[in-house]
Design a protein around this motif. Structure first.
Motif, PDB file in Angstrom:
ATOM      1  N   ASN A 241      21.546 -30.148 102.815  1.00 49.78           N
ATOM      2  CA  ASN A 241      22.016 -28.758 102.811  1.00 49.78           C
ATOM      3  C   ASN A 241      20.868 -27.773 102.632  1.00 49.78           C
ATOM      4  OD1 ASN A 241      24.292 -30.580 101.942  1.00 49.78           O
ATOM      5  ND2 ASN A 241      25.435 -28.675 102.164  1.00 49.78           N
ATOM      6  N   PHE A 242      19.786 -28.212 102.004  1.00 53.13           N
ATOM      7  CA  PHE A 242      18.584 -27.394 101.838  1.00 53.13           C
ATOM      8  C   PHE A 242      17.404 -28.337 101.629  1.00 53.13           C
ATOM      9  CE2 PHE A 242      21.011 -27.600  97.864  1.00 53.13           C
ATOM     10  CZ  PHE A 242      20.124 -28.268  97.022  1.00 53.13           C
ATOM     11  N   ALA A 243      16.203 -27.818 101.874  1.00 54.49           N
ATOM     12  CA  ALA A 243      14.999 -28.650 101.788  1.00 54.49           C
ATOM     13  C   ALA A 243      14.657 -28.966 100.335  1.00 54.49           C
ATOM     14  CB  ALA A 243      13.826 -27.930 102.456  1.00 54.49           C
ATOM     15  N   TRP A 244      13.991 -30.116 100.122  1.00 51.42           N
ATOM     16  CA  TRP A 244      13.597 -30.506  98.766  1.00 51.42           C
ATOM     17  C   TRP A 244      12.667 -29.457  98.143  1.00 51.42           C
ATOM     18  CZ3 TRP A 244      15.672 -34.407  96.044  1.00 51.42           C
ATOM     19  CH2 TRP A 244      16.351 -35.421  96.736  1.00 51.42           C
ATOM     20  N   GLY A 245      11.843 -28.842  98.957  1.00 48.16           N
ATOM     21  CA  GLY A 245      10.887 -27.872  98.424  1.00 48.16           C
ATOM     22  C   GLY A 245      11.338 -26.434  98.539  1.00 48.16           C
ATOM     23  N   SER A 246      12.637 -26.207  98.751  1.00 48.18           N
ATOM     24  CA  SER A 246      13.133 -24.840  98.913  1.00 48.18           C
ATOM     25  C   SER A 246      13.368 -24.174  97.565  1.00 48.18           C
ATOM     26  CB  SER A 246      14.454 -24.873  99.693  1.00 48.18           C
ATOM     27  OG  SER A 246      15.457 -25.537  98.946  1.00 48.18           O
ATOM     28  N   ALA A 247      13.585 -22.861  97.637  1.00 50.19           N
ATOM     29  CA  ALA A 247      13.862 -22.099  96.415  1.00 50.19           C
ATOM     30  C   ALA A 247      15.151 -22.571  95.757  1.00 50.19           C
ATOM     31  CB  ALA A 247      13.958 -20.609  96.758  1.00 50.19           C
ATOM     32  N   THR A 248      16.156 -22.898  96.552  1.00 47.97           N
ATOM     33  CA  THR A 248      17.424 -23.396  96.001  1.00 47.97           C
ATOM     34  C   THR A 248      17.210 -24.683  95.215  1.00 47.97           C
ATOM     35  OG1 THR A 248      18.651 -22.461  97.874  1.00 47.97           O
ATOM     36  CG2 THR A 248      19.759 -24.155  96.575  1.00 47.97           C
ATOM     37  N   SER A 249      16.369 -25.553  95.751  1.00 45.29           N
ATOM     38  CA  SER A 249      16.077 -26.814  95.075  1.00 45.29           C
ATOM     39  C   SER A 249      15.409 -26.563  93.720  1.00 45.29           C
ATOM     40  CB  SER A 249      15.170 -27.679  95.961  1.00 45.29           C
ATOM     41  OG  SER A 249      14.946 -28.927  95.378  1.00 45.29           O
ATOM     42  N   TYR A 250      14.406 -25.699  93.702  1.00 41.44           N
ATOM     43  CA  TYR A 250      13.703 -25.390  92.452  1.00 41.44           C
ATOM     44  C   TYR A 250      14.652 -24.730  91.435  1.00 41.44           C
ATOM     45  CZ  TYR A 250       9.391 -26.351  95.009  1.00 41.44           C
ATOM     46  OH  TYR A 250       8.401 -26.944  95.738  1.00 41.44           O
ATOM     47  N   GLU A 251      15.538 -23.874  91.923  1.00 40.11           N
ATOM     48  CA  GLU A 251      16.466 -23.195  91.016  1.00 40.11           C
ATOM     49  C   GLU A 251      17.434 -24.185  90.361  1.00 40.11           C
ATOM     50  OE1 GLU A 251      18.329 -20.339  93.495  1.00 40.11           O
ATOM     51  OE2 GLU A 251      16.574 -19.006  93.596  1.00 40.11           O
ATOM     52  N   LEU A 252      17.951 -25.117  91.143  1.00 32.64           N
ATOM     53  CA  LEU A 252      18.874 -26.097  90.580  1.00 32.64           C
ATOM     54  C   LEU A 252      18.190 -26.973  89.536  1.00 32.64           C
ATOM     55  CD1 LEU A 252      20.889 -27.242  93.740  1.00 32.64           C
ATOM     56  CD2 LEU A 252      21.757 -25.963  91.768  1.00 32.64           C
ATOM     57  N   VAL A 253      16.960 -27.402  89.830  1.00 37.57           N
ATOM     58  CA  VAL A 253      16.213 -28.216  88.870  1.00 37.57           C
ATOM     59  C   VAL A 253      15.956 -27.429  87.586  1.00 37.57           C
ATOM     60  CG1 VAL A 253      14.032 -29.390  88.419  1.00 37.57           C
ATOM     61  CG2 VAL A 253      15.141 -29.644  90.632  1.00 37.57           C
ATOM     62  N   ALA A 254      15.567 -26.169  87.740  1.00 34.44           N
ATOM     63  CA  ALA A 254      15.281 -25.343  86.572  1.00 34.44           C
ATOM     64  C   ALA A 254      16.534 -25.150  85.709  1.00 34.44           C
ATOM     65  CB  ALA A 254      14.725 -23.986  87.011  1.00 34.44           C
ATOM     66  N   VAL A 255      17.661 -24.863  86.351  1.00 35.57           N
ATOM     67  CA  VAL A 255      18.906 -24.671  85.597  1.00 35.57           C
ATOM     68  C   VAL A 255      19.300 -25.957  84.877  1.00 35.57           C
ATOM     69  CG1 VAL A 255      21.375 -24.242  85.822  1.00 35.57           C
ATOM     70  CG2 VAL A 255      19.766 -22.827  87.088  1.00 35.57           C
ATOM     71  N   GLY A 256      19.182 -27.097  85.569  1.00 38.84           N
ATOM     72  CA  GLY A 256      19.539 -28.368  84.951  1.00 38.84           C
ATOM     73  C   GLY A 256      18.674 -28.693  83.752  1.00 38.84           C
ATOM     74  N   VAL A 257      17.360 -28.492  83.895  1.00 39.97           N
ATOM     75  CA  VAL A 257      16.431 -28.781  82.801  1.00 39.97           C
ATOM     76  C   VAL A 257      16.686 -27.855  81.612  1.00 39.97           C
ATOM     77  CG1 VAL A 257      14.007 -28.738  82.107  1.00 39.97           C
ATOM     78  CG2 VAL A 257      14.669 -29.764  84.288  1.00 39.97           C
ATOM     79  N   VAL A 258      16.917 -26.569  81.887  1.00 41.87           N
ATOM     80  CA  VAL A 258      17.188 -25.613  80.801  1.00 41.87           C
ATOM     81  C   VAL A 258      18.468 -25.992  80.051  1.00 41.87           C
ATOM     82  CG1 VAL A 258      17.847 -23.229  80.295  1.00 41.87           C
ATOM     83  CG2 VAL A 258      15.930 -23.694  81.840  1.00 41.87           C
ATOM     84  N   LEU A 259      19.513 -26.340  80.797  1.00 40.07           N
ATOM     85  CA  LEU A 259      20.770 -26.729  80.158  1.00 40.07           C
ATOM     86  C   LEU A 259      20.597 -27.963  79.285  1.00 40.07           C
ATOM     87  CD1 LEU A 259      23.310 -26.152  83.079  1.00 40.07           C
ATOM     88  CD2 LEU A 259      23.175 -24.859  80.939  1.00 40.07           C
ATOM     89  N   LEU A 260      19.849 -28.952  79.768  1.00 45.32           N
ATOM     90  CA  LEU A 260      19.627 -30.153  78.960  1.00 45.32           C
ATOM     91  C   LEU A 260      18.741 -29.854  77.748  1.00 45.32           C
ATOM     92  CD1 LEU A 260      19.163 -32.907  81.710  1.00 45.32           C
ATOM     93  CD2 LEU A 260      21.151 -32.470  80.266  1.00 45.32           C
ATOM     94  N   GLY A 261      17.780 -28.929  77.925  1.00 41.93           N
ATOM     95  CA  GLY A 261      16.969 -28.516  76.782  1.00 41.93           C
ATOM     96  C   GLY A 261      17.809 -27.839  75.711  1.00 41.93           C
ATOM     97  N   LEU A 262      18.714 -26.962  76.154  1.00 40.08           N
ATOM     98  CA  LEU A 262      19.625 -26.323  75.215  1.00 40.08           C
ATOM     99  C   LEU A 262      20.541 -27.353  74.548  1.00 40.08           C
ATOM    100  CD1 LEU A 262      20.668 -23.145  77.263  1.00 40.08           C
ATOM    101  CD2 LEU A 262      19.198 -23.225  75.238  1.00 40.08           C
ATOM    102  N   ALA A 263      20.910 -28.401  75.292  1.00 34.22           N
ATOM    103  CA  ALA A 263      21.751 -29.460  74.729  1.00 34.22           C
ATOM    104  C   ALA A 263      21.032 -30.176  73.593  1.00 34.22           C
ATOM    105  CB  ALA A 263      22.158 -30.455  75.808  1.00 34.22           C
TER     106      ALA A 263
END
Length: 567
Positions: A241-263
């Motif tokens: 649906n989008f490239a591995w190196g796209s902005a959408t990809s980086y945003e999803l990784v960042a959100v996931g990491v932040v959520l797990l950090g908050l966890a």
């Protein structure tokens, strides 16, 4: 003390030490629990073998195929520790009945689905109930039986799982292959069995309600589930649906990491965290958890694609696909039964866990050598090896953890291991599904080009499960071969992960299994604490000291009971 126990007094009765349940009553309750587990496993295995037909008829995709499985695993993962916490607040019987009702409701609603997204949503409801069955089953059995005794009952538990594993695909195949029933009955058929399980559990289970001051960590559970979900969505959609190196990809990784950090931050502040981080100070807990993650990824991620391989790549009917998994089921049942009996007899467990991890690794690596025309006898041998490894590892891995923790942490520790195993399973299905989907697309494209087929006329790499029935025979043959060849890569990754579980198990320190149940340990600890309180107020005489020595022996673990009594 109001009533003392002299050194010459007879030991407490089995009934007194088991919360008012005799051995016969505990066995009857175990039957009810196993029946509930049977319903859950049956429903899951029926669906796994019917999924190729379901996805094809509902015009779903390979990614949706993956998420039909992942949705249930993720929901059960997020709720498993919450069910475990609730077990310290209210009746365990009530909770396991509620989880059975919830699981059954989700199954019936899933059978009424008219689209794949709707099916995925109702599979989440199934997962909520499954989380309760996973957590409460382990906790209740641990409360009724000692770690040493539990080895004896691994055989019946393995038999239930094996029968459900055999009956599920076979029953699912027969239902799908029967024109006047259809795949929807794969979800409906478990309802009557769930009602029977509810009645049996209601009549037999009689554990005392021992309430503790527990606060449910909803924030931690929500953050963990959200963080993992975002990362799994990223893995599933990236590259397509989008490239591995796209902005959408980086945003999803960042959100996931932040959520797990908050966890993690939330877990350090919570009074009763979903995942108690202090438990990981113990090496056994840490290593067993790592092994559970690897086992979960390998077990769920690898085995879930077997039905697809047999039906799509090899062209077998759903019924035949169920029969072809028999070698794995038989291997699992035999190894779990034998290893459980030997563990109970000798109290040693590590050799069986190591043997199981070696068997899992070998089985997956052997399967990684297969393709769309591998001899079926060879595949049967490989599946038997894999099943034998799973049988020794899957059920026995929680024993060293339950044996090593204090009785007050039994529920949290058991639920944590189940939590990470389910988490590994959810991640495994999603990640391996994404790997399979990408590799299948590449192989289909290469196959069409090699055959000189115009990609625009064939639908390009879009040819797959969603339109398999509508494709010309020459193109559908290429698609089926692509699925057969691509599945080997899934098994290869699963084999590597199984080897990681072997490494973690190898570093576990073996401690002989205790011979007291969780209820017995709690009562001995409380009695020892009461004796310590008397000592701190009025001193001690020789009779009271003898009584404390007896209570320390009953505690049966190297922990707080003895230290409190001697303080």
């Amino acid at each position: 003390m109001s009533s003392s126990v002299s050194p010459d007094s007879p030991p407490a009765t089995e009934e007194a030490l088991s919360g008012g349940m005799t051995h016969k009553q505990r066995i009857e309750a175990l039957v009810g629990l196993l029946l509930g587990m049977f319903v859950a496993f049956l429903s899951s295995t029926i669906v796994s073998n019917a999924l190729p037909t379901i996805i094809t008829e509902l015009h779903g995709t390979q990614d949706q195929y993956t998420w039909v499985v992942t949705a249930t695993l993720l929901a059960s993962t997020a709720t498993t520790p919450i069910w475990g916490k609730f077990a310290d607040l209210v009746s365990k019987k009530l909770l396991i009945q509620l989880s059975l009702l919830l699981f059954t409701l989700g199954s019936v609603l899933a059978g009424l689905s008219t689209s794949v997204p709707m099916l995925i949503g109702f599979r989440v409801v199934q997962g909520l109930g499954l989380g309760g069955l996973q957590a409460l089953g382990i906790i209740i059995i641990a409360a009724m039986f000692s770690p040493r005794e539990r080895g004896r009952y691994q055989g019946p538990m393995a038999a239930v799982m094996s029968v459900a594993t055999v009956a599920g695909p076979l029953l699912g195949g027969l239902i799908v292959d029967t024109s006047w029933l259809g795949w929807r009955w794969c979800f409906f058929v478990g309802a009557p069995l769930a009602v029977i399980a509810l009645v049996v559990i209601g009549r037999t289970l009689n554990l005392p309600v021992v309430k503790r001051d527990v606060k449910i960590d909803y924030a931690g559970a929500t953050l963990i589930a959200a963080g993992v979900s975002v990362l799994l969505i990223w893995v599933t959609l990236a590259g397509k649906n989008f490239a591995w190196g796209s902005a959408t990809s980086y945003e999803l990784v960042a959100v996931g990491v932040v959520l797990l950090g908050l966890a993690v931050f939330a877990e350090t502040r919570a009074k009763d965290p979903v995942v108690p981080l202090r438990l990981f100070r113990d090496r056994t807990m840490t290593l067993a958890t790592l092994a559970s993650i690897a086992v979960g990824v390998a077990m769920f991620g690898g085995a879930v694609f077997l039905g697809q391989y047999f039906q799509i790549a090899r062209g077998y009917s759903p019924t035949a696909a169920g029969l072809l998994t028999l070698p794995m089921v038989i291997g699992s049942m035999l190894s779990a039964t034998v290893s459980g009996a030997l563990i109970t007899k000798y109290g040693k467990w590590k050799r069986y866990l190591i043997g199981g991890a070696i068997g899992m690794s070998a089985g997956f690596l052997l399967l990684s050598t297969t393709d769309h025309d591998t001899n079926m006898v060879l595949i049967g041998v490989y599946l038997f090896v894999l099943g034998a490894g799973m049988g020794m590892t899957m059920q026995n891995l929680v024993l060293p953890v339950q044996n090593n923790v204090a009785p007050t942490d039994l529920g949290s520790a058991s639920a944590t291991v189940a939590f990470f195993r389910s988490l590994g399973g959810a991640a495994g299905v999603s990640v391996l599904g994404a790997v399979l989907s990408t590799h299948v697309s590449d192989l289909i494209t290469k196959g069409l080009v090699a055959a000189g087929v115009d990609l625009s006329e064939a639908g390009g790499s879009g040819a797959g499960l969603s339109n398999l029935k509508d494709l010309p025979e020459s193109i559908s043959t290429i698609v089926r071969a692509a699925y057969g060849d691509a599945t080997a890569r899934v098994f290869l990754i699963s084999g590597v992960l199984a080897m990681l579980s072997l490494v973690a198990i190898a570093f576990l320190k073996e401690v002989a299994l205790r011979t007291h149940s969780g209820i017995e340990q709690l009562e001995a600890e409380r009695a020892a604490q009461a004796a310590a309180d008397v000592l701190s107020v009025g001193g001690a005489d020789s009779e009271l000291i003898s009584e404390i020595d007896e209570l320390e022996d009953r505690a049966a673990y190297d922990g707080s009971a003895g230290r409190h009594a001697r303080s």
